[in-house]
Design a protein around this motif. Structure first.
Motif, short mmCIF file in Angstrom:
data_model
loop_
_atom_site.label_atom_id
_atom_site.label_comp_id
_atom_site.label_asym_id
_atom_site.label_seq_id
_atom_site.Cartn_x
_atom_site.Cartn_y
_atom_site.Cartn_z
N ALA A 1 24.26 0.99 -27.87
CA ALA A 1 24.04 2.41 -27.59
C ALA A 1 24.14 3.28 -28.83
CB ALA A 1 25.04 2.89 -26.54
N CYS A 2 24.85 2.82 -29.86
CA CYS A 2 25.09 3.68 -31.02
C CYS A 2 24.10 3.47 -32.15
CB CYS A 2 26.51 3.48 -31.53
SG CYS A 2 26.73 2.02 -32.56
N VAL A 3 23.22 2.49 -32.04
CA VAL A 3 22.33 2.13 -33.15
C VAL A 3 21.45 3.31 -33.57
CG1 VAL A 3 20.42 0.66 -33.88
CG2 VAL A 3 22.30 -0.32 -32.54
N LEU A 4 21.57 3.71 -34.83
CA LEU A 4 20.78 4.79 -35.43
C LEU A 4 20.94 6.13 -34.72
CD1 LEU A 4 17.51 2.82 -36.32
CD2 LEU A 4 19.20 3.75 -37.93
N ASP A 5 22.06 6.29 -34.04
CA ASP A 5 22.40 7.56 -33.39
C ASP A 5 23.40 8.28 -34.28
OD1 ASP A 5 23.43 9.66 -31.86
OD2 ASP A 5 23.36 8.52 -29.99
N SER A 6 22.97 9.37 -34.90
CA SER A 6 23.80 10.04 -35.90
C SER A 6 25.09 10.61 -35.31
CB SER A 6 23.01 11.16 -36.59
OG SER A 6 22.58 12.12 -35.64
N SER A 7 25.16 10.79 -33.99
CA SER A 7 26.39 11.30 -33.38
C SER A 7 27.52 10.28 -33.48
CB SER A 7 26.15 11.67 -31.92
OG SER A 7 25.89 10.53 -31.12
N HIS A 8 27.17 9.03 -33.80
CA HIS A 8 28.19 7.98 -33.94
C HIS A 8 28.46 7.61 -35.40
CE1 HIS A 8 28.18 7.40 -29.64
NE2 HIS A 8 26.89 7.19 -29.64
#
Length: 256
Positions: free
Chosen positions: A143-150
């Motif tokens: 779910a966190c892949v390439l998600d800048s919020s993580h």
């Protein structure tokens, strides 16, 4: 978009569902890094070796001049957090976005690290640990892949139930996995191995001893529920549902 995962042959690798490229690598050998450095995002499993911190920093220097925009890794809530904390500081200064899922030693690796032919290795002494459903860990990683919020975040990846070795043994027995003996072999072996290493390992040995002398325990966390809305199955459910996965022993990345 190229997303590359390590750990295909680990137990956790069997729970990933996305369309990723998989590669094996040796963190100490730069000749094996090309697939990773040519990726937009990378999931890393770092080995527990005496040179891993220097090896990983050398890898991160190469990352600075690569295509990588995001690194997701497995961290630690146990003594190895010392190594991961130093590496994460290095990555922040290098402006390499990372997400670390920090786990307690006792999770779904019971069957790949601790249990063999009725013998259960109690490498935590008297301490308990918050059991973690591997489905939750794999789902959160994806779910966190390439998600800048993580980016630049650490998540305490645990379940909410603390289990001691006796509870683990009783649950295994109830599900058809006999426990004839509980030993402390891995604890003794790992701490003996740290005796002649660096100051980092000397401190890690002291931290690990607290499991036994001070009954030190990583706290259960709601991070996976709060951030990813994930609820963990119980250990009993995991054993019942996933026998087809955990009864296999994988040559690579056994610790996950």
């Amino acid at each position: 978009m190229k997303i590359t995962f390590t750990g295909c042959n680990s137990q956790i690798g069997k729970y990933f569902t996305g369309d990723y490229l998989y590669t094996s690598y040796d963190i100490s050998n730069s000749d094996t890094w090309s697939d990773l450095l040519d990726s937009d995002a990378v999931f890393l499993i770092l080995p527990k070796t005496e040179t891993v911190l220097d090896d990983a920093k050398r890898f991160m220097l190469s990352v600075m001049d690569s295509n990588i925009k995001h690194i997701i890794k497995i961290g630690s809530l146990g003594p190895w957090r010392l190594i991961h904390n130093q590496l994460e500081s290095f990555m922040r200064e290098a402006r390499i976005p990372y997400t670390s899922f920090d786990i307690a030693p006792l999770m779904n690796n019971i069957f790949t690290e601790q249990y063999n032919n009725g013998v259960l290795d109690n490498y935590r002494g008297r301490a308990t640990a918050p059991y973690l459903d591997p489905v939750c860990l794999a789902t959160a990683i994806e779910a966190c892949v390439l998600d800048s919020s993580h980016y630049y975040k650490n998540y305490n990846a645990t379940g909410i139930v603390q289990l001691g070795i006796e509870q683990v043994a009783n649950t295994m027995i109830a599900n058809g996995f006999p426990v004839t003996e509980i030993v402390n072999a891995q604890y003794a072996k790992s701490h003996t191995a740290m005796e002649n290493y660096t100051h980092d390992f000397a401190l890690m040995k002291t931290l690990g001893a607290r499991y036994v002398t001070e009954n030190w325990t990583p706290h259960a966390s709601l991070d996976l529920k709060r951030v990813f809305n994930l609820d963990s199955r119980t250990l009993d459910q995991f054993i019942k549902d996933d026998k087809h996965i955990f009864t296999k022993h994988f040559a690579e990345d056994k610790n996950l």
